[in-house]
Design an enzyme around this catalytic site. Structure first.
Site, PDB file in Angstrom:
ATOM      1  N   GLY A  30     -27.469 134.940  50.649  1.00 19.10           N
ATOM      2  CA  GLY A  30     -28.758 134.418  51.107  1.00 19.10           C
ATOM      3  C   GLY A  30     -28.766 132.912  50.961  1.00 19.10           C
ATOM      4  O   GLY A  30     -27.744 132.310  50.655  1.00 19.10           O
ATOM      5  N   GLY A  33     -28.784 132.511  46.827  1.00 21.22           N
ATOM      6  CA  GLY A  33     -27.715 132.987  45.973  1.00 21.22           C
ATOM      7  C   GLY A  33     -26.881 134.040  46.650  1.00 21.22           C
ATOM      8  O   GLY A  33     -27.102 134.372  47.817  1.00 21.22           O
ATOM      9  N   ASP A 170     -41.905 138.092  48.517  1.00 19.48           N
ATOM     10  CA  ASP A 170     -41.090 138.297  49.719  1.00 19.48           C
ATOM     11  C   ASP A 170     -40.939 139.788  49.999  1.00 19.48           C
ATOM     12  O   ASP A 170     -39.832 140.312  50.083  1.00 19.48           O
ATOM     13  CB  ASP A 170     -39.718 137.632  49.523  1.00 19.48           C
ATOM     14  CG  ASP A 170     -38.880 137.625  50.799  1.00 19.48           C
ATOM     15  OD1 ASP A 170     -39.465 137.743  51.897  1.00 19.48           O
ATOM     16  OD2 ASP A 170     -37.643 137.524  50.700  1.00 19.48           O
TER      17      ASP A 170
END
Lengths: 278, 371
Positions: A30, A33, A170
């Site tokens: 991502g 990380g 999220d």
């Protein structure tokens, strides 16, 4: 040094450079990380290792401060959820100065994959009966019972998370896993023995990288709104059904739900963004 | 005159654009060759209203500046391009977003030109102007756009004929944060406060990073708290200066206090806010799967921001596209360019609808000229 992103080989974090019986496997990369699959203590215990590599463009002092803060806050939020009975991965180990967090490996597929497969199968069935296959899923009848049950479990899981004072930041169907039921632990009701098992399993919420501790209605409503938008863009055919069932199950799981759902209407009206710009 | 005329291809569409949403009055002239699709910049004239150190530009003074200079700048642009008004295809102006009074001054002046010369009007979204000009100059085909200026902070990606906002500031713009901090330090607004902060920051040691908040929320960010914290540090610095002037030690070294200087303050502020911008841009790039990033807007001139962004993009296997002050800072040419793109698809703004607005979101514009 920079190569084509598809063939880019990242250096492993130091922790994964020790010899082990199972070679580490890069699962996703991502913005923040990388997620590796490895093992913990025994070769038979799989684990997920989330690594936040140093960002060389940031001032080293700022970089170290942010990485440390984020790893610790993610670990704390996971631990808090776990303690209070919200289904999340167990935290195995943390090294905030090296920038990694080791967690329980959750078996199964993301909810997004399961729902899309289920919708695809339903479309194939409808086409086989000579219909277009684009019908909106209404959640009525035997055929949709599995999806309704799944959506109820999602609403309940989110409700429980909010109840313990955590907002995810999220929420998407990619950040929820469908973990196969452990033997003998299937729920007595809502478990469809007859079904094909595609939508069966426990909802486990993952990726607390943007999570925070908050009990404000606004934050909770934005959490729901983000999930609603994400759901609408990934599974548009089941959008209407989703909203109705999610709200219903959320209400059952969380006492303060009515206030949050009222706020959600405001958030929907304005969108997540403010309308003013100068 | 003849050499300048050579630049205009036969049958080209020519547009004049007027920009005045903030303290810059810009008039630009651009030609689009309909056969090759190439654009030629014929004129790009700008005049900036610079307020004294320690103050910002107020709407009424800025509007007055635009009114006083409009005719002069318009004449200069026509002269530089070497064309007559009769050769123009359309006249474009900034419809918004921006400061009300300056926008109105320029809208009125543009309407006057339109009636005087009998040319159609095209109202342009300022943000879309920046994006289209950046794409034209750099040749970036489908980048994630970071639009950073004194009035706007947005991370934008194109999808289905709209520039969609993925992340933005929740309060003040990053350029506003820098401008206002320049006011706190009372440094010059000439040529731009942000430019002077950048120059001051170059004198910092780079070893100290003063502690400022870091406010990223998903793909959004916030700058007002950072400005407040930087102002507090600036007040501490003044106390240290006063102590030194009295002949006392400036800092309490035993308590680990550091001597704050304007350079260190500017450096720490830049490092913090730019790290936030790079982070939200990277998140948007990961989300849409793009490796190109285009930086537009006045803050986009900052070389430190460009370098940080370049480092991040390189690591993702891509690169950063940036322009210099001629096109990053508000200018008339970008309005002429974006307006002409819309005009070519048949878009016009009738005189009765040629208003301007302080609130005009980037994603409200139907981008008919892209597929």
């Amino acid at each position: 040094m920079a190569t084509d992103s598809a063939t880019h080989q990242f250096p492993l974090p130091a922790i994964l450079e020790y010899p082990s019986s199972t070679p580490p496997e890069l699962i996703t990369q991502g913005a923040e990380g990388r997620l590796y699959k490895s093992t913990y203590l025994l070769p038979s215990i799989p684990c997920a290792l989330k690594y936040r590599p140093p960002k060389p463009w940031r001032h080293p002092v700022l970089d170290a401060r942010l990485t440390r803060h984020r790893i610790l806050s993610e670990a704390r939020n996971l631990a808090k959820c776990r303690r209070e009975g919200v289904p999340v991965p167990n935290v195995y180990a943390v090294d905030e100065s090296a920038g990694w967090l080791m967690m329980e490996w959750i078996a199964g597929d993301p909810v997004r994959v399961a729902i899309n497969e289920w919708l695809q199968r339903r479309r194939d069935d409808e086409r086989a009966q000579g219909r277009t296959g684009d019908a909106v899923v209404e959640g009525k009848g035997e055929a949709d019972a599995d999806l309704v049950a799944l959506l109820r479990r999602i609403g309940a899981a989110v409700g429980r998370m909010h109840k313990v004072g955590i907002v995810h930041g999220d929420l998407t169907t990619s950040n929820m896993m469908l973990k196969p039921w452990e033997r003998g632990k299937e729920p007595a009701n809502g478990h469809n023995v007859e079904s094909d098992g595609l939508l069966e399993g426990e909802i486990v919420i993952i990726d607390f990288g943007l999570a925070s501790q908050s009990t404000s209605e606004e934050d909770r409503a934005v959490d729901l709104y983000v999930l609603e938008r994400a759901f609408a863009s990934t599974h548009p055919r089941a959008e209407k059904l989703f909203t109705a069932i999610l709200e219903d199950a959320y209400r059952e799981a969380f006492k303060q739900a009515p206030v949050v759902l009222k706020k959600l209407e405001d958030v929907r009206m304005r969108g997540r963004k403010r309308s003013m710009l100068g | 005159m003849e050499t300048q005329m050579k630049g205009i291809p036969r049958g080209a569409l020519i547009s004049l654009g007027c920009e005045g949403s903030a303290n810059k009055l810009g008039i630009g002239i651009i030609a689009h060759d309909p056969t090759t699709g190439k654009s030629t910049i014929l004129a790009n004239i700008r005049h900036t209203f610079v307020s004294p150190p320690g103050t910002g530009f107020l709407p009424k003074d800025t509007a007055k500046h635009h009114r006083s200079f409009f005719v002069q700048i318009a004449r200069a642009a026509l002269r530089a391009a070497g064309i007559s008004p009769a050769q123009l295809s359309c006249i474009c102006y900034t419809k918004g977003p921006g400061m009300g009074a300056p926008l109105q001054s320029v809208a009125i002046a543009t309407r006057t030109l339109s009636l005087l010369w009998g040319k159609p009007l095209v109202g342009v979204n300022h943000c879309v102007g920046h994006i289209e000009m950046g794409r034209e100059i750099t040749g970036a085909s489908n980048p994630v756009v970071l639009y950073v200026s004194g009035g706007n902070t947005q991370v934008i990606a194109y999808a289905e004929q709209r520039y969609r906002i993925f992340g933005e500031t929740l309060d003040i713009a990053v350029g506003n944060c820098l401008d206002r901090f320049a006011r706190t330090l009372a440094i010059s607004n000439d040529p731009a406060p942000g430019h002077n902060i950048e120059q001051l920051a170059k004198h910092a040691s780079g070893k100290i990073l003063l502690d400022l908040p870091y406010a990223v929320k998903g793909m959004d960010c916030s700058f007002s708290g950072i400005l407040a914290a930087a102002d507090i540090l600036a007040a501490q610095m003044q106390e240290q200066d006063a102590r030194e002037a009295r002949g006392e030690p400036a800092v309490n070294a035993a308590a680990g206090e550091v001597r704050i200087t304007p350079a260190e303050l500017c450096y720490s502020l830049q490092e913090t806010v730019f790290a936030m911008l790079v982070e939200i841009t990277e998140r948007a790039m990961a989300h849409v799967g793009s490796a190109q990033v285009l930086v537009v807007g006045g803050v986009g001139c900052n070389e430190r921001l460009q370098a940080m962004m370049g480092y991040m993009a390189a690591e993702r296997g891509g690169s950063v596209y940036a322009t210099d002050e001629r096109f990053c800072i508000d200018n008339g040419i970008m309005i002429a360019h974006a307006g002409l793109l819309a005009f070519e698809t048949g878009f016009q703004t009738p005189l009765a609808e040629s208003t301007c607005t302080q609130r005009f979101r980037t994603d409200e514009v139907h981008v008919k000229w892209r597929d």
